[in-house]
Design a protein around this motif. Sequence first.
Motif, PDB file in Angstrom:
ATOM      1  N   MET A   1       0.825  -1.204   0.000  1.00 13.91           N
ATOM      2  CA  MET A   1       0.000   0.000   0.000  1.00 13.91           C
ATOM      3  C   MET A   1       0.862   1.258   0.000  1.00 13.91           C
ATOM      4  O   MET A   1       0.581   2.227  -0.698  1.00 13.91           O
ATOM      5  N   SER A   2       1.957   1.218   0.769  1.00 10.56           N
ATOM      6  CA  SER A   2       2.830   2.392   0.848  1.00 10.56           C
ATOM      7  C   SER A   2       3.507   2.677  -0.485  1.00 10.56           C
ATOM      8  O   SER A   2       3.728   3.836  -0.835  1.00 10.56           O
ATOM      9  N   ILE A   3       3.841   1.606  -1.209  1.00  9.87           N
ATOM     10  CA  ILE A   3       4.520   1.796  -2.491  1.00  9.87           C
ATOM     11  C   ILE A   3       3.533   2.151  -3.588  1.00  9.87           C
ATOM     12  O   ILE A   3       3.778   3.031  -4.418  1.00  9.87           O
ATOM     13  N   ALA A   4       2.379   1.472  -3.614  1.00 13.35           N
ATOM     14  CA  ALA A   4       1.444   1.631  -4.720  1.00 13.35           C
ATOM     15  C   ALA A   4       0.667   2.942  -4.671  1.00 13.35           C
ATOM     16  O   ALA A   4       0.152   3.389  -5.695  1.00 13.35           O
ATOM     17  N   VAL A   5       0.564   3.572  -3.496  1.00 13.21           N
ATOM     18  CA  VAL A   5      -0.205   4.809  -3.404  1.00 13.21           C
ATOM     19  C   VAL A   5       0.496   5.958  -4.126  1.00 13.21           C
ATOM     20  O   VAL A   5      -0.131   6.979  -4.451  1.00 13.21           O
ATOM     21  N   GLY A  61       8.652   3.935  11.126  1.00 13.73           N
ATOM     22  CA  GLY A  61       9.334   4.857  10.223  1.00 13.73           C
ATOM     23  C   GLY A  61       8.556   5.092   8.943  1.00 13.73           C
ATOM     24  O   GLY A  61       8.500   6.218   8.424  1.00 13.73           O
ATOM     25  N   THR A  62       7.915   4.053   8.424  1.00 12.55           N
ATOM     26  CA  THR A  62       7.061   4.219   7.239  1.00 12.55           C
ATOM     27  C   THR A  62       5.880   5.129   7.546  1.00 12.55           C
ATOM     28  O   THR A  62       5.484   5.961   6.721  1.00 12.55           O
ATOM     29  N   THR A  63       5.314   4.977   8.741  1.00 18.27           N
ATOM     30  CA  THR A  63       4.184   5.829   9.145  1.00 18.27           C
ATOM     31  C   THR A  63       4.597   7.300   9.180  1.00 18.27           C
ATOM     32  O   THR A  63       3.875   8.177   8.690  1.00 18.27           O
ATOM     33  N   VAL A  64       5.760   7.582   9.755  1.00 16.78           N
ATOM     34  CA  VAL A  64       6.242   8.968   9.822  1.00 16.78           C
ATOM     35  C   VAL A  64       6.426   9.539   8.417  1.00 16.78           C
ATOM     36  O   VAL A  64       6.044  10.682   8.126  1.00 16.78           O
ATOM     37  N   ALA A 120       0.444  -8.201  -3.242  1.00 17.40           N
ATOM     38  CA  ALA A 120      -0.459  -7.984  -4.369  1.00 17.40           C
ATOM     39  C   ALA A 120      -1.779  -7.356  -3.909  1.00 17.40           C
ATOM     40  O   ALA A 120      -2.339  -6.489  -4.588  1.00 17.40           O
ATOM     41  N   ALA A 121      -2.274  -7.795  -2.746  1.00 15.44           N
ATOM     42  CA  ALA A 121      -3.531  -7.232  -2.236  1.00 15.44           C
ATOM     43  C   ALA A 121      -3.365  -5.747  -1.899  1.00 15.44           C
ATOM     44  O   ALA A 121      -4.238  -4.928  -2.202  1.00 15.44           O
ATOM     45  N   GLY A 122      -2.241  -5.383  -1.273  1.00 13.68           N
ATOM     46  CA  GLY A 122      -2.007  -3.979  -0.945  1.00 13.68           C
ATOM     47  C   GLY A 122      -1.842  -3.117  -2.180  1.00 13.68           C
ATOM     48  O   GLY A 122      -2.345  -1.987  -2.242  1.00 13.68           O
ATOM     49  N   ALA A 123      -1.150  -3.665  -3.201  1.00 11.06           N
ATOM     50  CA  ALA A 123      -0.989  -2.915  -4.451  1.00 11.06           C
ATOM     51  C   ALA A 123      -2.318  -2.743  -5.179  1.00 11.06           C
ATOM     52  O   ALA A 123      -2.505  -1.786  -5.932  1.00 11.06           O
ATOM     53  N   PHE A 124      -3.249  -3.654  -4.942  1.00 12.05           N
ATOM     54  CA  PHE A 124      -4.582  -3.537  -5.548  1.00 12.05           C
ATOM     55  C   PHE A 124      -5.462  -2.539  -4.789  1.00 12.05           C
ATOM     56  O   PHE A 124      -6.228  -1.787  -5.388  1.00 12.05           O
ATOM     57  N   VAL A 125      -5.329  -2.515  -3.467  1.00 11.91           N
ATOM     58  CA  VAL A 125      -6.212  -1.678  -2.645  1.00 11.91           C
ATOM     59  C   VAL A 125      -5.793  -0.214  -2.677  1.00 11.91           C
ATOM     60  O   VAL A 125      -6.643   0.689  -2.728  1.00 11.91           O
ATOM     61  N   ALA A 126      -4.495   0.057  -2.664  1.00 14.35           N
ATOM     62  CA  ALA A 126      -4.002   1.433  -2.523  1.00 14.35           C
ATOM     63  C   ALA A 126      -4.482   2.365  -3.640  1.00 14.35           C
ATOM     64  O   ALA A 126      -4.952   3.479  -3.347  1.00 14.35           O
ATOM     65  N   THR A 185      -2.002   5.491   9.247  1.00 14.90           N
ATOM     66  CA  THR A 185      -2.633   5.075  10.501  1.00 14.90           C
ATOM     67  C   THR A 185      -2.734   3.559  10.579  1.00 14.90           C
ATOM     68  O   THR A 185      -2.540   2.953  11.642  1.00 14.90           O
ATOM     69  N   TYR A 186      -3.031   2.926   9.450  1.00 16.76           N
ATOM     70  CA  TYR A 186      -3.079   1.465   9.411  1.00 16.76           C
ATOM     71  C   TYR A 186      -1.713   0.860   9.766  1.00 16.76           C
ATOM     72  O   TYR A 186      -1.623  -0.076  10.574  1.00 16.76           O
ATOM     73  N   LEU A 187      -0.657   1.413   9.206  1.00 17.26           N
ATOM     74  CA  LEU A 187       0.686   0.912   9.510  1.00 17.26           C
ATOM     75  C   LEU A 187       1.075   1.191  10.958  1.00 17.26           C
ATOM     76  O   LEU A 187       1.780   0.399  11.586  1.00 17.26           O
ATOM     77  N   LEU A 188       0.602   2.320  11.488  1.00 14.97           N
ATOM     78  CA  LEU A 188       0.872   2.622  12.893  1.00 14.97           C
ATOM     79  C   LEU A 188       0.225   1.581  13.801  1.00 14.97           C
ATOM     80  O   LEU A 188       0.818   1.152  14.803  1.00 14.97           O
ATOM     81  N   LEU A 189      -0.985   1.146  13.443  1.00 15.52           N
ATOM     82  CA  LEU A 189      -1.666   0.118  14.232  1.00 15.52           C
ATOM     83  C   LEU A 189      -0.904  -1.205  14.175  1.00 15.52           C
ATOM     84  O   LEU A 189      -0.737  -1.890  15.191  1.00 15.52           O
ATOM     85  N   VAL A 190      -0.429  -1.566  12.977  1.00 16.70           N
ATOM     86  CA  VAL A 190       0.320  -2.822  12.839  1.00 16.70           C
ATOM     87  C   VAL A 190       1.636  -2.752  13.614  1.00 16.70           C
ATOM     88  O   VAL A 190       2.038  -3.724  14.264  1.00 16.70           O
ATOM     89  N   SER A 191       2.307  -1.597  13.561  1.00 15.47           N
ATOM     90  CA  SER A 191       3.556  -1.465  14.325  1.00 15.47           C
ATOM     91  C   SER A 191       3.298  -1.573  15.823  1.00 15.47           C
ATOM     92  O   SER A 191       4.129  -2.119  16.560  1.00 15.47           O
ATOM     93  N   PHE A 192       2.131  -1.111  16.290  1.00 11.29           N
ATOM     94  CA  PHE A 192       1.784  -1.250  17.702  1.00 11.29           C
ATOM     95  C   PHE A 192       1.683  -2.721  18.098  1.00 11.29           C
ATOM     96  O   PHE A 192       2.159  -3.133  19.168  1.00 11.29           O
ATOM     97  N   PHE A 193       1.098  -3.549  17.232  1.00 16.57           N
ATOM     98  CA  PHE A 193       0.988  -4.974  17.545  1.00 16.57           C
ATOM     99  C   PHE A 193       2.368  -5.647  17.560  1.00 16.57           C
ATOM    100  O   PHE A 193       2.602  -6.573  18.338  1.00 16.57           O
ATOM    101  N   PHE A 194       3.280  -5.186  16.705  1.00 19.45           N
ATOM    102  CA  PHE A 194       4.637  -5.721  16.755  1.00 19.45           C
ATOM    103  C   PHE A 194       5.330  -5.318  18.058  1.00 19.45           C
ATOM    104  O   PHE A 194       6.110  -6.101  18.618  1.00 19.45           O
ATOM    105  N   PHE A 195       5.079  -4.112  18.545  1.00 24.02           N
ATOM    106  CA  PHE A 195       5.624  -3.719  19.841  1.00 24.02           C
ATOM    107  C   PHE A 195       5.065  -4.600  20.959  1.00 24.02           C
ATOM    108  O   PHE A 195       5.772  -4.932  21.915  1.00 24.02           O
TER     109      PHE A 195
END
Length: 508
Positions: A1-5, A61-64, A120-126, A185-195
């Motif tokens: 999503m970050s790349i395809a947007v 870092g991607t979120t920032v 592939a799903a992220g590149a389709f959604v973005a 914001t989506y990536l920030l949520l995922v990074s929170f779960f990794f923390f």
Amino acid sequence: MSIAVLGPTFPNLAANVHRNVSDIYYIFVGRSLGYLGGSVLGGVLFDCMNAHLLLALSMFGTTVGLYGIPWCEKSLLLTALMSVIGASMGILDTGGNVLALNTWGEEAGPHMQALHFSFAAGAFVAPILAKMALGGSESKDLLAAERTNQSVPRSVPAASAASAMSVLKQHLRADFLWSYIVIGTYLLLVSFFFFVLYSRGRSARDKSKASLQKCMFAKYHYTLIFLLFIFFLCYVGAEVTYGSYIFTYAKVFAEMKENEAAALNSVFWGAFAACRGVAIFCATCLYPGTMILLSIVGSAISSSCLAFLARYPASLWAGTAVYGASMATIFPSGISWIEQYTVVEGKSASLFVIGAALGEMCIPAVVGYLQGRFHRVPVVMYTALVTSAMTILLFPLMYKLANCPRDGGLKEVSESEDRKALLSNSGLNEDEEDEEDAGEWNEADFEVIEMNDTLRNSVVETSRKIVGDSPVPVSLQPHLDNVLCESPAVAGGSPGRKNVSVDREKND
């Protein structure tokens, strides 16, 4: 999503920094260089720090970077943020593959396919998300600017133009800002779960697994890693080249209309994404090597049809669909396959990602240069054929090297070290230790214990009879305990047992 947007919002970013679209091509160079640097850095860091923490930091870092991009009015700052996002993506691509292998081990096939299907799903959604955010905003903003120009007296044309451009710029920023905020914001949520995963901590098991992997290196480990690096370079380069140039090929060589050429391009990426989704289920019943073999054979057949029979429309459409489907599973299956024969560490995974990135950068550039020199030659189709031939040659060679027997003196550890690595359990708590004891003892262990108990009882009964009949007291029990303690069958002869005390053996 970050790349395809970036694609759908590229004109808006150019307008935001007061440049034309053709003048800010260097942001792609900055992102690619950041991606390569992140891949190298991630390969080093994943071998010396917690994987969950590193992935959490990379996604943060991607979120920032995503939050800051819509507010960039300087091209240099925009390029710097693109480099930050590229570096984070390089770390994420390297770490995702390593973490999947460390988590599921030999059962990582379906999970690896699901991981790469998410790309592939992220590149389709973005693009859809960006289109919804932009949805016709440009025409509305242009109309608003025109109305502003008409409402301002002609005596102040400069003020009118400045006001119109200011209104237009504010509307454009407000529109494409939301797509970056949602994805960030989506990536920030995922990074929170990794923390959260990092805070739970599983370093003891990771160290135990690392000690176990020390005896699993293939004989030609570094040769295999290098050949797979070349393999991924050819594969990813061919994939990106075909997806990038098939639209132009369809218009120039196949003389298709623009909507037909766009449909052909969509067929390629649609088959690619659909086959990656199907591969999640196929990986549960097929070996990674089988999936690679099917993929490279399918790509060889389809690329041959595209190179020699592309003048026929039916062959062009069918070959494009088969080629896209064949290319879908090679990368995740390749990583799952090599993990069966040797250890895939952070540095090894980074080399795979670097090879893919170099193929994505170099092969399309070479094809574009050659196509500009030889206008009547379908360079795209011949490139697909050559890269397919390279993968056909490389995979049997890698398979032969992977199955070579290991050197006993260099690659195998001693029996005591092997047992220590296999049976290491220092980082687990008492409940987990009991569960693993119950799960890892096999039938042979219980037969040995039962046989020893029977032997012990018979000897004790015999000694009691002897003691009862003879006036001299005889004590056989200590000697029997010593014999049983020294017995290789009890003291760790079974590979599935842990070194436990005799008292615990009696209790069990």
